[in-house]
Design an enzyme around this catalytic site. Structure first.
Site, PDB file in Angstrom:
ATOM      1  N   ALA A  67       0.860  -1.175   0.000  1.00 22.89           N
ATOM      2  CA  ALA A  67       0.000   0.000   0.000  1.00 22.89           C
ATOM      3  C   ALA A  67       0.902   1.231   0.000  1.00 22.89           C
ATOM      4  O   ALA A  67       2.063   1.160   0.416  1.00 22.89           O
ATOM      5  CB  ALA A  67      -0.898  -0.016   1.226  1.00 22.89           C
ATOM      6  N   GLY A 112       0.665  -4.986   0.900  1.00 20.89           N
ATOM      7  CA  GLY A 112      -0.517  -5.101   0.046  1.00 20.89           C
ATOM      8  C   GLY A 112      -0.247  -5.883  -1.238  1.00 20.89           C
ATOM      9  O   GLY A 112      -1.178  -6.438  -1.835  1.00 20.89           O
ATOM     10  N   GLU A 115      -0.607  -9.399  -0.282  1.00 17.75           N
ATOM     11  CA  GLU A 115      -2.040  -9.610  -0.060  1.00 17.75           C
ATOM     12  C   GLU A 115      -2.812  -9.684  -1.382  1.00 17.75           C
ATOM     13  O   GLU A 115      -3.793 -10.427  -1.501  1.00 17.75           O
ATOM     14  CB  GLU A 115      -2.576  -8.478   0.837  1.00 17.75           C
ATOM     15  CG  GLU A 115      -1.997  -8.581   2.259  1.00 17.75           C
ATOM     16  CD  GLU A 115      -2.176  -7.316   3.079  1.00 17.75           C
ATOM     17  OE1 GLU A 115      -1.786  -6.234   2.594  1.00 17.75           O
ATOM     18  OE2 GLU A 115      -2.691  -7.392   4.203  1.00 17.75           O
ATOM     19  N   GLU A 135       4.682  -4.898   7.499  1.00 21.12           N
ATOM     20  CA  GLU A 135       3.915  -3.818   8.129  1.00 21.12           C
ATOM     21  C   GLU A 135       4.343  -3.502   9.554  1.00 21.12           C
ATOM     22  O   GLU A 135       4.334  -2.333   9.962  1.00 21.12           O
ATOM     23  CB  GLU A 135       2.411  -4.152   8.121  1.00 21.12           C
ATOM     24  CG  GLU A 135       1.744  -4.017   6.765  1.00 21.12           C
ATOM     25  CD  GLU A 135       1.856  -5.275   5.913  1.00 21.12           C
ATOM     26  OE1 GLU A 135       2.616  -6.191   6.280  1.00 21.12           O
ATOM     27  OE2 GLU A 135       1.194  -5.331   4.881  1.00 21.12           O
TER      28      GLU A 135
HETATM   29  N1  CAA Z   1       4.530   3.171  -0.981  1.00 23.42           N
HETATM   30  C1  CAA Z   1       4.931   4.303  -1.573  1.00 23.42           C
HETATM   31  N2  CAA Z   1       6.034   4.404  -2.336  1.00 23.42           N
HETATM   32  C2  CAA Z   1       6.777   3.303  -2.486  1.00 23.42           C
HETATM   33  C3  CAA Z   1       6.453   2.081  -1.889  1.00 23.42           C
HETATM   34  C4  CAA Z   1       5.264   2.027  -1.114  1.00 23.42           C
HETATM   35  N3  CAA Z   1       4.822   0.902  -0.524  1.00 23.42           N
HETATM   36  N4  CAA Z   1       7.392   1.176  -2.216  1.00 23.42           N
HETATM   37  C5  CAA Z   1       8.274   1.797  -2.995  1.00 23.42           C
HETATM   38  N5  CAA Z   1       7.914   3.093  -3.167  1.00 23.42           N
HETATM   39  C6  CAA Z   1       8.615   4.127  -3.914  1.00 23.42           C
HETATM   40  C7  CAA Z   1       9.835   4.626  -3.177  1.00 23.42           C
HETATM   41  O1  CAA Z   1       9.484   5.582  -2.216  1.00 23.42           O
HETATM   42  C8  CAA Z   1      10.644   5.199  -4.295  1.00 23.42           C
HETATM   43  O2  CAA Z   1      10.102   6.441  -4.664  1.00 23.42           O
HETATM   44  P1  CAA Z   1      11.115   7.694  -5.004  1.00 23.42           P
HETATM   45  O3  CAA Z   1      11.861   7.229  -6.234  1.00 23.42           O
HETATM   46  O4  CAA Z   1      10.177   8.805  -5.251  1.00 23.42           O
HETATM   47  O5  CAA Z   1      12.010   7.842  -3.812  1.00 23.42           O
HETATM   48  C9  CAA Z   1      10.356   4.242  -5.455  1.00 23.42           C
HETATM   49  O6  CAA Z   1       9.146   3.570  -5.113  1.00 23.42           O
HETATM   50  C10 CAA Z   1      11.422   3.202  -5.654  1.00 23.42           C
HETATM   51  O7  CAA Z   1      11.633   2.560  -4.418  1.00 23.42           O
HETATM   52  P2  CAA Z   1      13.071   2.387  -3.725  1.00 23.42           P
HETATM   53  O8  CAA Z   1      13.966   3.499  -4.134  1.00 23.42           O
HETATM   54  O9  CAA Z   1      12.841   2.176  -2.268  1.00 23.42           O
HETATM   55  O10 CAA Z   1      13.552   1.041  -4.445  1.00 23.42           O
HETATM   56  P3  CAA Z   1      14.562  -0.040  -3.864  1.00 23.42           P
HETATM   57  O11 CAA Z   1      14.851  -0.972  -4.987  1.00 23.42           O
HETATM   58  O12 CAA Z   1      15.697   0.591  -3.156  1.00 23.42           O
HETATM   59  O13 CAA Z   1      13.710  -0.819  -2.741  1.00 23.42           O
HETATM   60  C11 CAA Z   1      11.759  -1.950  -1.861  1.00 23.42           C
HETATM   61  C12 CAA Z   1      12.600  -1.579  -3.116  1.00 23.42           C
HETATM   62  C13 CAA Z   1      12.546  -2.904  -0.980  1.00 23.42           C
HETATM   63  C14 CAA Z   1      10.491  -2.635  -2.353  1.00 23.42           C
HETATM   64  C15 CAA Z   1      11.444  -0.658  -1.077  1.00 23.42           C
HETATM   65  O14 CAA Z   1      10.894   0.279  -1.983  1.00 23.42           O
HETATM   66  C16 CAA Z   1      10.454  -0.869   0.030  1.00 23.42           C
HETATM   67  O15 CAA Z   1      10.814  -1.373   1.086  1.00 23.42           O
HETATM   68  N6  CAA Z   1       9.180  -0.461  -0.200  1.00 23.42           N
HETATM   69  C17 CAA Z   1       8.155  -0.513   0.835  1.00 23.42           C
HETATM   70  C18 CAA Z   1       7.692  -1.939   1.081  1.00 23.42           C
HETATM   71  C19 CAA Z   1       6.682  -1.951   2.196  1.00 23.42           C
HETATM   72  O16 CAA Z   1       6.963  -1.660   3.337  1.00 23.42           O
HETATM   73  N7  CAA Z   1       5.414  -2.355   1.851  1.00 23.42           N
HETATM   74  C20 CAA Z   1       4.351  -2.455   2.805  1.00 23.42           C
HETATM   75  C21 CAA Z   1       3.545  -1.200   2.798  1.00 23.42           C
HETATM   76  S1  CAA Z   1       2.353  -1.166   4.077  1.00 23.42           S
HETATM   77  C22 CAA Z   1       1.040  -2.081   3.497  1.00 23.42           C
HETATM   78  O17 CAA Z   1       1.084  -2.618   2.396  1.00 23.42           O
HETATM   79  C23 CAA Z   1      -0.142  -2.149   4.402  1.00 23.42           C
HETATM   80  C24 CAA Z   1      -1.208  -3.087   3.979  1.00 23.42           C
HETATM   81  O18 CAA Z   1      -1.190  -4.263   4.313  1.00 23.42           O
HETATM   82  C25 CAA Z   1      -2.352  -2.629   3.218  1.00 23.42           C
END
Ligand code: CAA
Length: 261
Positions: A67, A112, A115, A135
């Site tokens: 998400a 998400g 999920e 999360e």
């Molecule tokens: N939400 C918003 N933006 C996201 C995102 C997310 N979940 N995941 C990645 N992005 C964005 C980053 O912020 C980044 O944007 P910018 O270029 O503007 O900085 C872009 O996508 C590329 O990401 P990274 O630079 O971080 O890429 P990476 O290769 O270094 O890392 C990754 C990849 C490991 C997937 C890392 O992006 C990451 O950890 N993302 C978040 C994963 C996460 O925590 N997901 C769970 C979200 S909470 C949820 O989903 C709740 C639910 O159950 C409904």
């Protein structure tokens, strides 16, 4: 305001391809993405041509990275509840779609994204598929069905390990624990998903749809009630031309052709 087509839908030879398409954010699920996904699911449910659905993410790095954290970060308690309820509504719609669904997991399937894959019936992963429910590291819990669908698929022990630690699970391990049905190369992912869809398409459409419905409903029921449901739907299919055709073809040692009748 983001562009429309955050969720692309194409239909080819009875297979609907749903592609979450927000590559700059690794296909993260914003409210706008989820709203579009819901619209696409409505269109698919009501399209008699669609027999199987393949869900994937745009690009080769990420299925869906969760998400949208940027959008979530300032939510209030009520907004958090609404966001989770909305996500659950959309993913339950996907889980209960009349057509079988295959997730083609091309890279990160986190939060998400994991999920979303769990809400599909079958999961095929590329070698770079990475699953996780991170999360708790953000101060929240999985909110789009992860606390429920993950344990139903991989069992309580693995689900709790994944959710409490937030650790990621790569493709081969995901296959071992039943999170992936199979692992293929990135190049072969789409073709493998299509091949599986085509195998499903060869069968009687109502029979496939009824089997999905009975499996899904029965899984939440007491077994005797579920077996009663099975018997009812087993019987209902004897009203279809596809059943007559399928059995007559078998007896005549021919191949059946089904017409969804
Ligand atoms: N939400 C918003 N933006 C996201 C995102 C997310 N979940 N995941 C990645 N992005 C964005 C980053 O912020 C980044 O944007 P910018 O270029 O503007 O900085 C872009 O996508 C590329 O990401 P990274 O630079 O971080 O890429 P990476 O290769 O270094 O890392 C990754 C990849 C490991 C997937 C890392 O992006 C990451 O950890 N993302 C978040 C994963 C996460 O925590 N997901 C769970 C979200 S909470 C949820 O989903 C709740 C639910 O159950 C409904």
């Amino acid at each position: 305001m983001e562009n429309v087509n955050l969720v692309e839908l194409t239909v080819e030879a009875g297979i609907a391809f749903v592609t979450i398409s927000r590559p700059k954010a690794l296909n993260a699920l914003s409210t706008a993405v989820m709203a579009e996904l819901e619209e696409r699911l409505d269109a698919i449910e009501n399209d008699p041509e669609v027999q199987v659905v393949i869900v994937t993410g745009a690009g080769d790095k990420s299925f869906v990275a969760g998400a949208d954290i940027v959008e979530m970060k300032d939510k209030t308690v009520m907004e958090g509840r609404e966001f989770s309820a909305f996500g659950n509504r959309v993913f339950s719609r996907l889980a209960n779609l009349r057509q079988p669904t295959i997730a083609a997991v091309n890279g990160f399937a986190l939060g998400g994204g994991c999920e979303l894959a769990l809400a599909c019936d079958i999961r095929i992963g590329a070698e770079n598929a990475v699953f996780g429910q991170p999360e708790v590291g953000l101060g929240i819990i999985p909110g789009f069905g992860g606390t429920q669908r993950l344990s139903r698929l991989v069992g309580l022990g693995y689900a709790k390990e994944m959710i409490f630690t937030g650790r990621t699970v790569k493709a081969e391990e995901a296959k071992t624990i039943g999170l992936l049905n199979r692992v293929v190369t990135s190049e072969a992912l789409r073709d493998e998903a299509v091949k599986m869809a085509q195998k499903i398409q060869k069968n009687a459409p109502f029979a496939v749809e009824f089997s999905k419905e009975v499996i899904n409903l029965g899984y939440e029921m007491e077994i005797n009630a579920a077996l009663k449901l099975e018997a009812e739907q087993f019987g209902s299919l004897f009203s279809t031309e596809d059943q007559t055709q399928g059995m007559e073809a078998f007896v005549a040692k021919q191949k059946a052709t089904f017409n969804r009748k």
